[in-house]
Write an enzyme that holds these catalytic residues in place. Sequence first.
Site, short mmCIF file in Angstrom:
data_model
loop_
_atom_site.label_atom_id
_atom_site.label_comp_id
_atom_site.label_asym_id
_atom_site.label_seq_id
_atom_site.Cartn_x
_atom_site.Cartn_y
_atom_site.Cartn_z
N HIS A 64 15.73 13.87 19.00
CA HIS A 64 14.47 14.10 18.30
C HIS A 64 13.93 12.74 17.88
O HIS A 64 14.58 12.04 17.10
CB HIS A 64 14.70 14.96 17.06
CG HIS A 64 15.33 16.29 17.36
ND1 HIS A 64 14.60 17.44 17.55
CD2 HIS A 64 16.63 16.64 17.55
CE1 HIS A 64 15.42 18.45 17.82
NE2 HIS A 64 16.66 18.00 17.83
N GLU A 124 23.79 26.51 17.51
CA GLU A 124 24.18 25.38 16.67
C GLU A 124 24.77 25.98 15.39
O GLU A 124 25.96 25.85 15.13
CB GLU A 124 22.97 24.48 16.36
CG GLU A 124 23.30 23.28 15.48
CD GLU A 124 22.05 22.46 15.07
OE1 GLU A 124 20.92 22.99 15.16
OE2 GLU A 124 22.23 21.30 14.64
N1 ADE Z 1 15.39 19.20 14.36
C1 ADE Z 1 15.90 17.97 14.36
N2 ADE Z 1 17.22 18.02 14.54
C2 ADE Z 1 17.56 19.32 14.66
C3 ADE Z 1 18.78 20.03 14.87
N3 ADE Z 1 19.95 19.41 14.98
N4 ADE Z 1 18.73 21.36 14.93
C4 ADE Z 1 17.57 22.00 14.80
N5 ADE Z 1 16.42 21.39 14.60
C5 ADE Z 1 16.40 20.06 14.53
ZN ZN Z 2 18.51 18.93 17.94
#
Ligand code: ADE
Ligand code: ZN
Length: 330
Positions: A11, A192
């Site tokens: 990101h 995640e």
């Molecule tokens: N935005 C930035 N990093 C992120 C992550 N690890 N999971 C979800 N959204 C994100």
């Molecule tokens: Zn991410």
Amino acid sequence: MPLPKAELHLHIEGTLEPELAFALAARNEVALPYADTDELREAYRFEDLQSFLNLYYELMAVLRTERDFEDLADAYLARAAAQGVRHAEIFFDPQAHIARGVAMGTVVEGLWRALARSEDTYGVSTQLIMCFLRDESAESARETLEAAKPYLDRIVGVGLDSAEVGHPPAKFREVYQAAAGLGLRRVAHAGEEGPPSYIVEALDVLGVERVDHGLRCMEDEALVERLVRERVPLTLCPLSNVRLRAVDALADHPLPAMLDAGLLCTVNSDDPAYFGGYAGDNFDAVRSTLGLGEERLRELARNSFLASFLEHDEERRARYLAEVEAYEFG
Ligand code: ADE
Ligand code: ZN
């Protein structure tokens, strides 16, 4: 010389180092609620994804002009190149900027200024992936896709990020369908913090070609078999998983088990300014802490290029893959 690799889960807003945050705050006369970079770094103790996202969105206040986005991307590309990144597919979060009055064009044009010279300056090829914020509405995602239409020649695909639990992929069925109709590639964060069913939904409902994280697939044997059979790449981020407590410690990370299961894993940095390291740092960490041998590391690097959206330039992919095979570990 570091192992050549592609970064597929990064990101750009998560590469904002404290020093740059303060420099941009001064340039734009934005007040930050931290006295200095040390005090800001003190805030980098996260309990979970949401506690990180709160700071991640707060610090975006310093990003206002094309030049800010250019400086941000340029700083990332310099660091990535130094760690062996040869190709980077870079996420950005336009909704988080548009909500602050910063236009889509400012974000894309600014990032593009740095990306356009990256190959010449750093030897790093790049692509942009526009993410939708899953804790915003489906309508907002549709508006964002609409706002991106003038810039589609600069955007290879769409992704889905932000707070996962309670925001399953199916909410974004229509906007993903529209994105596919525009010729955009599709990825999504799933598994995640969210359950394995979100990974299934991302595949079946959104038609994603890669899963970002995908860590929790290991709780569902049938899903692992499917991901192996269909060779669905997973963009893992080991240091992120430790900092956001998706795993208790790096030593407990399932990456070795995932590779043993035959999953097409890649190693990436997610938000390197916040999680303690860039792509090469993540490789170094799994090498030393998880005891991955040279052939496993080579496999991870090879996977990163196999999973890259380089279909428009197979010669380039072949060149990168040849670099991986020729690499001699020091
Ligand atoms: N935005 C930035 N990093 C992120 C992550 N690890 N999971 C979800 N959204 C994100
Ligand atoms: Zn991410």
